[in-house]
Design a protein around this motif. Structure first.
Motif, PDB file in Angstrom:
ATOM      1  N   LEU A 231      57.985 -26.956  26.529  1.00  0.00           N
ATOM      2  CA  LEU A 231      57.942 -27.960  25.465  1.00  0.00           C
ATOM      3  C   LEU A 231      58.512 -27.397  24.174  1.00  0.00           C
ATOM      4  O   LEU A 231      59.268 -28.066  23.465  1.00  0.00           O
ATOM      5  N   LEU A 232      58.133 -26.155  23.864  1.00  0.00           N
ATOM      6  CA  LEU A 232      58.615 -25.532  22.631  1.00  0.00           C
ATOM      7  C   LEU A 232      60.121 -25.252  22.697  1.00  0.00           C
ATOM      8  O   LEU A 232      60.844 -25.436  21.711  1.00  0.00           O
ATOM      9  N   LYS A 233      60.589 -24.816  23.879  1.00  0.00           N
ATOM     10  CA  LYS A 233      62.027 -24.542  24.019  1.00  0.00           C
ATOM     11  C   LYS A 233      62.846 -25.828  23.953  1.00  0.00           C
ATOM     12  O   LYS A 233      63.966 -25.843  23.437  1.00  0.00           O
ATOM     13  N   THR A 234      62.290 -26.921  24.479  1.00  0.00           N
ATOM     14  CA  THR A 234      62.980 -28.211  24.386  1.00  0.00           C
ATOM     15  C   THR A 234      63.070 -28.654  22.933  1.00  0.00           C
ATOM     16  O   THR A 234      64.088 -29.208  22.501  1.00  0.00           O
ATOM     17  N   ARG A 235      62.030 -28.388  22.189  1.00  0.00           N
ATOM     18  CA  ARG A 235      61.980 -28.785  20.782  1.00  0.00           C
ATOM     19  C   ARG A 235      62.860 -27.893  19.901  1.00  0.00           C
ATOM     20  O   ARG A 235      63.614 -28.378  19.064  1.00  0.00           O
ATOM     21  N   PHE A 236      62.750 -26.561  20.103  1.00  0.00           N
ATOM     22  CA  PHE A 236      63.437 -25.631  19.201  1.00  0.00           C
ATOM     23  C   PHE A 236      64.715 -25.049  19.801  1.00  0.00           C
ATOM     24  O   PHE A 236      65.401 -24.265  19.129  1.00  0.00           O
ATOM     25  N   ALA A 237      65.013 -25.385  21.044  1.00  0.00           N
ATOM     26  CA  ALA A 237      66.200 -24.854  21.730  1.00  0.00           C
ATOM     27  C   ALA A 237      66.176 -23.325  21.720  1.00  0.00           C
ATOM     28  O   ALA A 237      65.148 -22.716  21.979  1.00  0.00           O
ATOM     29  N   SER A 238      67.286 -22.709  21.327  1.00  0.00           N
ATOM     30  CA  SER A 238      67.354 -21.241  21.339  1.00  0.00           C
ATOM     31  C   SER A 238      66.592 -20.606  20.187  1.00  0.00           C
ATOM     32  O   SER A 238      66.523 -19.383  20.084  1.00  0.00           O
ATOM     33  N   GLY A 239      66.009 -21.443  19.324  1.00  0.00           N
ATOM     34  CA  GLY A 239      65.223 -20.900  18.212  1.00  0.00           C
ATOM     35  C   GLY A 239      63.905 -20.280  18.669  1.00  0.00           C
ATOM     36  O   GLY A 239      63.338 -19.433  17.975  1.00  0.00           O
ATOM     37  N   PHE A 240      63.445 -20.702  19.842  1.00  0.00           N
ATOM     38  CA  PHE A 240      62.203 -20.128  20.404  1.00  0.00           C
ATOM     39  C   PHE A 240      62.550 -19.376  21.677  1.00  0.00           C
ATOM     40  O   PHE A 240      63.058 -19.954  22.638  1.00  0.00           O
ATOM     41  N   GLN A 241      62.267 -18.060  21.676  1.00  0.00           N
ATOM     42  CA  GLN A 241      62.654 -17.229  22.820  1.00  0.00           C
ATOM     43  C   GLN A 241      61.443 -16.423  23.326  1.00  0.00           C
ATOM     44  O   GLN A 241      61.140 -15.343  22.798  1.00  0.00           O
ATOM     45  N   PRO A 242      60.729 -16.947  24.322  1.00  0.00           N
ATOM     46  CA  PRO A 242      59.616 -16.193  24.906  1.00  0.00           C
ATOM     47  C   PRO A 242      60.127 -15.165  25.902  1.00  0.00           C
ATOM     48  O   PRO A 242      61.076 -15.415  26.645  1.00  0.00           O
ATOM     49  N   VAL A 243      59.487 -14.005  25.903  1.00  0.00           N
ATOM     50  CA  VAL A 243      59.828 -12.943  26.860  1.00  0.00           C
ATOM     51  C   VAL A 243      58.526 -12.504  27.531  1.00  0.00           C
ATOM     52  O   VAL A 243      57.616 -12.000  26.860  1.00  0.00           O
ATOM     53  N   LEU A 279      62.708 -17.068  16.886  1.00  0.00           N
ATOM     54  CA  LEU A 279      61.386 -16.444  16.976  1.00  0.00           C
ATOM     55  C   LEU A 279      61.233 -15.899  18.392  1.00  0.00           C
ATOM     56  O   LEU A 279      61.283 -16.656  19.364  1.00  0.00           O
ATOM     57  N   ILE A 280      61.061 -14.601  18.490  1.00  0.00           N
ATOM     58  CA  ILE A 280      60.927 -13.954  19.803  1.00  0.00           C
ATOM     59  C   ILE A 280      59.464 -13.580  20.023  1.00  0.00           C
ATOM     60  O   ILE A 280      58.897 -12.768  19.283  1.00  0.00           O
ATOM     61  N   VAL A 281      58.861 -14.195  21.025  1.00  0.00           N
ATOM     62  CA  VAL A 281      57.461 -13.922  21.363  1.00  0.00           C
ATOM     63  C   VAL A 281      57.430 -13.174  22.690  1.00  0.00           C
ATOM     64  O   VAL A 281      57.923 -13.678  23.707  1.00  0.00           O
TER      65      VAL A 281
END
Length: 345
Positions: A231-243, A279-281
Motif C-alpha cells: 500500500l505504501l509503495k503504491t502510494r509513494f512509488a520509489s519514495g518508499f523502499q523497504p528492505v 525513505l529506506i526502511v
C-alpha cells in the motif's frame, strides 16, 4: 508482588502460623504440664516465643533469598527442596536451644532427655512442613494473581495498539490517499488495482484480529508487513523502499502483533518520503534480535505526535518480562532493536 504487599502478607502468615507452632512445640516438649495452669502456659509460651520470633525473622530472610535465587516457577521444586533442608536444620538447632534453655533454668521442671528432645524435634519438623506448605501455596496464588494482572494489562495494551492503528489507518488522509491510488490504478492498471484491494483487505483484517493473541510469529508479522508495504509503495512509488533481510530460522520466533507496522508507520509519519529522497526502511535480524532502521530525513514542519506507538511497544515488552527495547537516533539514522521470544511450541 509489591514489597509492601509482600511484607503485609508475611506478617499475616506469622500471626496465623506462629501461635499453633508455639503451642504444638511446647506441648510435645512439656506434655500435660504445659496446660495445667495459665501461669505454666504463659511462662513456657513467653520463653519459646522469644526464641521463635528471632528464628521466624531469620526464616523470612532465608525465604526472600531463595525467591531471589530461584525466581522462576520452573525452579519451584529446587527452591522448595533447598529451603526445606535449610529450614529443618534451623528447626533442629532451635528446638535444641529451647530444650537447653528450659533445662538450664529448670523451667517447669523440664529435663533435657533424648525422649523429650525427639518429641520436640518431631513437633518442630511437622510444624515446619505445614508452615512451608502454606507459604508455598500463598506464593503460588500470588504468582497466579500477578500473571492474571499482567495478562489483563497486556490485553489492554494490545487493544490500545489496535485502536491507535485503526484510528491512524481509517483517518481521512489515509483513506483519501488509498482510494486515490486505487482510482488511478483502476484506470491505468486494473490487475494491479485488484491486487491493491486484496492487500488493503488483508491489512484491515489483520488490524481487526490483532488483539486476539498476545504474541505472533515473526513470519506472520512479515506477511502482514508485505501487504502494508505494498500500500505504501503504491502510494509513494520509489519514495518508499523497504528492505527485509530476516534469517529463516528466526521467523518462528515471537513478538507482539502489529509491532512492525507501528514502527514503519512511525518512520513514514516523521520523515520525507519522496522519489528524489527515498525513505529506506530496513528490517533484519542479528544476534537473536530484530532491528528496524530508517534513514533520517525529518519533515521541515514538525509532526504532532504523542509517541503512543513506541511507548506501547515498550510497555508490551515490559509486561512480557523481556529485555528492554533499544531505541537509538544518530544524525543520519533512527533504529529500534526488538527482542525476539523463543517459540516453545
Amino acid at each position: 508482588m509489591q514489597p509492601n504487599s509482600r511484607k503485609k502478607t508475611d506478617l499475616l502468615l506469622m500471626v496465623a502460623l506462629m501461635p499453633p507452632t508455639l503451642i504444638a512445640l511446647n506441648y510435645f516438649m512439656l506434655g500435660e504440664v504445659y496446660f495445667s495452669s495459665f501461669k505454666n502456659f504463659g511462662i513456657a509460651s513467653a520463653v519459646s516465643l522469644s526464641v521463635l520470633l528471632g528464628v521466624w525473622i531469620a526464616q523470612g530472610m532465608l525465604a526472600k533469598k531463595m525467591l531471589q535465587l530461584f525466581p522462576s516457577h520452573r525452579d519451584t521444586v529446587k527452591r522448595v527442596v533447598i529451603f526445606y533442608s535449610l529450614n529443618l536444620t534451623i528447626v533442629a538447632l532451635t528446638v535444641t536451644l529451647i530444650c537447653w534453655i528450659f533445662d538450664l533454668f529448670n523451667i517447669l521442671g523440664f529435663r533435657f532427655t533424648m525422649d523429650a528432645w525427639t518429641r520436640s524435634l518431631i513437633a518442630g519438623g511437622i510444624c515446619t512442613i505445614v508452615n512451608q506448605a502454606v507459604y508455598e501455596t500463598e506464593i503460588s496464588f500470588g504468582r497466579i494473581r500477578a500473571s492474571q494482572l499482567e495478562a489483563e494489562q497486556l490485553k489492554k495494551a494490545q487493544l490500545q495498539t489496535q485502536f491507535d492503528s485503526l484510528k491512524e489507518q481509517v483517518n481521512p488522509h489515509f483513506l483519501f490517499n488509498s482510494l486515490n491510488s486505487l482510482s488511478s490504478l483502476i484506470t491505468t492498471d486494473p490487475y494491479k488495482a485488484e491486487e491493491f484491494v486484496v492487500e488493503m483487505s488483508r491489512v484491515y483484517r489483520y488490524l481487526l484480529r490483532s488483539n486476539e493473541e498476545q504474541l505472533t510469529t515473526l513470519q506472520k508479522e512479515l506477511e502482514f508487513i508485505e501487504s502494508y508495504n505494498l500500500l505504501l509503495k503504491t502510494r509513494f512509488a520509489s519514495g518508499f523502499q523497504p528492505v527485509i533481510a530476516v534469517e529463516e530460522k528466526m521467523k518462528e520466533y515471537l513478538l507482539p502483533p502489529m509491532t512492525l507496522q507501528l514502527l514503519i508507520e512511525n518512520a513514514v509519519k516523521h520523515n520525507i518520503v519522496d522519489p528524489d529522497a527515498p525513505l529506506i526502511v530496513r528490517l533484519y535480524t542479528e544476534n537473536g534480535k530484530l532491528i528496524v532502521t530508517n534513514n533520517l530525513q525529518k519533515k521541515n514542519k514538525a509532526v504532532v505526535s504523542n509517541k503512543i506507538g513506541l511507548s506501547n511497544i515498550i510497555q508490551k515488552y515490559k509486561l512480557l518480562n523481556c529485555t528492554d527495547v533499544e531505541i537509538k537516533e544518530t544524525a543520519n539514522e533512527f533504529s529500534v532493536t526488538l527482542p525476539l521470544i523463543k517459540n516453545t511450541n
